[in-house]
Design a protein around this motif. Structure first.
Motif, PDB file in Angstrom:
ATOM      1  N   THR A  87       0.847  -1.194   0.000  1.00  0.00           N
ATOM      2  CA  THR A  87       0.000   0.000   0.000  1.00  0.00           C
ATOM      3  C   THR A  87       0.881   1.242   0.000  1.00  0.00           C
ATOM      4  OG1 THR A  87      -0.121   0.203   2.408  1.00  0.00           O
ATOM      5  CG2 THR A  87      -1.807  -1.187   1.328  1.00  0.00           C
ATOM      6  N   GLN A  89       0.428   3.748   1.869  1.00  0.00           N
ATOM      7  CA  GLN A  89       0.652   4.082   3.282  1.00  0.00           C
ATOM      8  C   GLN A  89       1.825   3.289   3.853  1.00  0.00           C
ATOM      9  OE1 GLN A  89      -0.817   6.596   4.821  1.00  0.00           O
ATOM     10  NE2 GLN A  89       0.524   6.238   6.564  1.00  0.00           N
ATOM     11  N   ASP A  90       1.898   1.998   3.543  1.00  0.00           N
ATOM     12  CA  ASP A  90       3.011   1.178   4.034  1.00  0.00           C
ATOM     13  C   ASP A  90       4.341   1.638   3.449  1.00  0.00           C
ATOM     14  OD1 ASP A  90       1.340  -0.356   5.622  1.00  0.00           O
ATOM     15  OD2 ASP A  90       1.216  -2.023   4.197  1.00  0.00           O
ATOM     16  N   LEU A  92       5.082   4.682   2.348  1.00  0.00           N
ATOM     17  CA  LEU A  92       5.419   5.967   2.978  1.00  0.00           C
ATOM     18  C   LEU A  92       5.946   5.768   4.394  1.00  0.00           C
ATOM     19  CD1 LEU A  92       2.473   8.212   1.745  1.00  0.00           C
ATOM     20  CD2 LEU A  92       4.909   8.568   1.261  1.00  0.00           C
ATOM     21  N   GLN A  93       5.354   4.841   5.127  1.00  0.00           N
ATOM     22  CA  GLN A  93       5.818   4.564   6.489  1.00  0.00           C
ATOM     23  C   GLN A  93       7.243   4.016   6.473  1.00  0.00           C
ATOM     24  OE1 GLN A  93       3.820   5.251   9.370  1.00  0.00           O
ATOM     25  NE2 GLN A  93       5.924   5.203  10.124  1.00  0.00           N
ATOM     26  N   ARG A 125      -1.150   9.871  -2.893  1.00  0.00           N
ATOM     27  CA  ARG A 125      -1.952   9.934  -1.657  1.00  0.00           C
ATOM     28  C   ARG A 125      -2.851  11.160  -1.657  1.00  0.00           C
ATOM     29  NH1 ARG A 125      -5.423   8.936   0.957  1.00  0.00           N
ATOM     30  NH2 ARG A 125      -5.529   9.125   3.195  1.00  0.00           N
ATOM     31  N   GLU A 128      -5.701  10.507  -3.999  1.00  0.00           N
ATOM     32  CA  GLU A 128      -6.619   9.574  -3.345  1.00  0.00           C
ATOM     33  C   GLU A 128      -7.503  10.311  -2.331  1.00  0.00           C
ATOM     34  OE1 GLU A 128      -5.974   5.093  -1.752  1.00  0.00           O
ATOM     35  OE2 GLU A 128      -4.737   6.609  -0.771  1.00  0.00           O
TER      36      GLU A 128
END
Length: 144
Positions: A87, A89-90, A92-93, A125, A128
Protein backbone atom coordinates in the motif's frame (compact mmCIF):
# COMPACT_ATOMS: atom_id res chain seq x y z
CA UNK A 1 -4.19 2.44 -3.37
CA UNK A 2 -1.20 0.21 -4.02
CA UNK A 3 2.26 0.84 -5.44
CA UNK A 4 1.42 -1.01 -8.68
CA UNK A 5 -1.17 1.69 -9.44
CA UNK A 6 1.44 4.41 -8.95
CA UNK A 7 3.77 2.60 -11.35
CA UNK A 8 0.95 2.21 -13.86
CA UNK A 9 0.48 6.00 -13.88
CA UNK A 10 4.14 6.96 -13.54
CA UNK A 11 5.61 4.19 -15.65
CA UNK A 12 8.01 1.45 -14.69
CA UNK A 13 11.09 2.74 -16.49
CA UNK A 14 14.03 3.08 -14.10
CA UNK A 15 17.18 5.05 -14.80
CA UNK A 16 20.11 2.86 -13.86
CA UNK A 17 23.89 2.78 -13.94
CA UNK A 18 26.51 0.05 -13.88
CA UNK A 19 28.83 -0.61 -10.92
CA UNK A 20 31.85 0.70 -12.85
CA UNK A 21 30.25 4.03 -13.82
CA UNK A 22 31.98 7.05 -12.29
CA UNK A 23 30.25 9.31 -9.81
CA UNK A 24 31.01 12.19 -12.20
CA UNK A 25 28.94 10.51 -14.92
CA UNK A 26 26.21 9.62 -12.42
CA UNK A 27 25.85 13.27 -11.41
CA UNK A 28 25.34 14.14 -15.08
CA UNK A 29 22.73 11.38 -15.38
CA UNK A 30 20.87 12.63 -12.30
CA UNK A 31 20.86 16.18 -13.65
CA UNK A 32 19.88 15.15 -17.19
CA UNK A 33 16.88 13.13 -15.99
CA UNK A 34 16.06 15.53 -13.12
CA UNK A 35 15.96 12.68 -10.61
CA UNK A 36 17.39 12.15 -7.15
CA UNK A 37 18.67 8.58 -7.36
CA UNK A 38 19.71 5.82 -9.73
CA UNK A 39 19.74 2.09 -9.24
CA UNK A 40 23.00 0.23 -9.75
CA UNK A 41 22.30 -2.81 -11.89
CA UNK A 42 24.43 -5.69 -13.12
CA UNK A 43 22.30 -7.17 -15.87
CA UNK A 44 18.90 -7.63 -14.25
CA UNK A 45 20.26 -7.80 -10.69
CA UNK A 46 19.83 -4.77 -8.43
CA UNK A 47 23.09 -4.24 -6.54
CA UNK A 48 22.41 -0.92 -4.84
CA UNK A 49 21.37 2.69 -5.19
CA UNK A 50 23.24 5.99 -5.51
CA UNK A 51 21.37 9.10 -4.45
CA UNK A 52 22.17 12.78 -4.46
CA UNK A 53 22.36 12.50 -0.68
CA UNK A 54 25.02 9.77 -0.94
CA UNK A 55 27.11 11.94 -3.24
CA UNK A 56 26.82 15.07 -1.10
CA UNK A 57 27.76 13.22 2.08
CA UNK A 58 30.75 11.60 0.37
CA UNK A 59 31.86 14.99 -0.99
CA UNK A 60 31.72 16.47 2.50
CA UNK A 61 33.78 13.60 3.90
CA UNK A 62 36.21 12.91 1.07
CA UNK A 63 36.29 15.98 -1.15
CA UNK A 64 36.53 16.01 -4.91
CA UNK A 65 38.12 12.54 -5.03
CA UNK A 66 34.55 11.25 -4.83
CA UNK A 67 34.02 12.26 -8.44
CA UNK A 68 36.57 9.62 -9.49
CA UNK A 69 34.90 6.87 -7.45
CA UNK A 70 32.55 4.36 -9.04
CA UNK A 71 28.94 3.53 -8.35
CA UNK A 72 30.07 0.20 -6.93
CA UNK A 73 32.30 1.98 -4.41
CA UNK A 74 29.76 4.57 -3.26
CA UNK A 75 26.38 2.86 -3.62
CA UNK A 76 24.16 2.02 -0.71
CA UNK A 77 24.03 -1.77 -0.70
CA UNK A 78 21.32 -2.32 1.89
CA UNK A 79 18.11 -1.54 0.06
CA UNK A 80 14.67 -1.01 1.47
CA UNK A 81 12.14 -2.13 -1.11
CA UNK A 82 8.42 -2.34 -1.72
CA UNK A 83 6.38 -4.83 -3.66
CA UNK A 84 3.77 -3.95 -6.29
CA UNK A 85 1.02 -4.96 -3.84
CA UNK A 86 2.38 -2.75 -1.03
CA UNK A 87 0.00 0.00 0.00
CA UNK A 88 1.05 3.60 -0.46
CA UNK A 89 0.65 4.08 3.28
CA UNK A 90 3.01 1.18 4.03
CA UNK A 91 5.58 2.44 1.53
CA UNK A 92 5.42 5.97 2.98
CA UNK A 93 5.82 4.56 6.49
CA UNK A 94 8.88 2.57 5.42
CA UNK A 95 10.40 5.67 3.82
CA UNK A 96 9.77 7.70 6.96
CA UNK A 97 11.09 5.03 9.31
CA UNK A 98 14.23 4.33 7.26
CA UNK A 99 14.78 7.95 6.18
CA UNK A 100 14.94 7.14 2.45
CA UNK A 101 13.36 8.97 -0.45
CA UNK A 102 13.35 6.23 -3.09
CA UNK A 103 12.11 2.65 -3.02
CA UNK A 104 12.90 0.07 -5.66
CA UNK A 105 9.78 -1.97 -6.34
CA UNK A 106 10.51 -5.67 -6.66
CA UNK A 107 8.26 -8.53 -7.75
CA UNK A 108 8.10 -11.57 -5.44
CA UNK A 109 10.79 -13.28 -7.56
CA UNK A 110 13.16 -10.35 -6.98
CA UNK A 111 12.89 -8.86 -10.47
CA UNK A 112 12.61 -5.10 -10.79
CA UNK A 113 9.10 -3.69 -11.30
CA UNK A 114 10.07 -0.01 -11.06
CA UNK A 115 11.02 2.61 -8.52
CA UNK A 116 8.95 5.14 -6.59
CA UNK A 117 10.01 8.33 -4.90
CA UNK A 118 8.46 9.97 -1.89
CA UNK A 119 7.09 12.61 -4.27
CA UNK A 120 5.36 9.95 -6.37
CA UNK A 121 3.69 8.49 -3.29
CA UNK A 122 2.67 11.81 -1.77
CA UNK A 123 1.16 12.88 -5.09
CA UNK A 124 -0.81 9.63 -5.28
CA UNK A 125 -1.95 9.93 -1.66
CA UNK A 126 -3.17 13.51 -2.25
CA UNK A 127 -5.10 12.41 -5.35
CA UNK A 128 -6.62 9.57 -3.35
CA UNK A 129 -7.68 11.96 -0.55
CA UNK A 130 -9.19 14.38 -3.08
CA UNK A 131 -11.17 11.54 -4.67
CA UNK A 132 -12.45 10.47 -1.25
CA UNK A 133 -13.49 14.03 -0.42
CA UNK A 134 -15.36 14.35 -3.74
CA UNK A 135 -17.13 11.05 -3.15
CA UNK A 136 -18.21 12.18 0.31
CA UNK A 137 -19.47 15.52 -1.04
CA UNK A 138 -21.43 13.74 -3.72
CA UNK A 139 -22.90 11.33 -1.18
CA UNK A 140 -23.94 14.13 1.18
CA UNK A 141 -25.44 16.16 -1.68
CA UNK A 142 -27.56 13.23 -2.92
CA UNK A 143 -28.44 11.76 0.50
CA UNK A 144 -30.59 14.69 1.60
Amino acid sequence: MIVAQVLKTKGSQVVSVRPGDSIASITRTLAQHRIGAVLVLEGEQVLGIVSERDIVRALAALGEAVMRMTAGQLMTRVLFTAGPASTIQDALQLMTDRRVRHLPVLHADGTLAGMVSIGDLVKARIAEAEDEAEALKSYVATAG
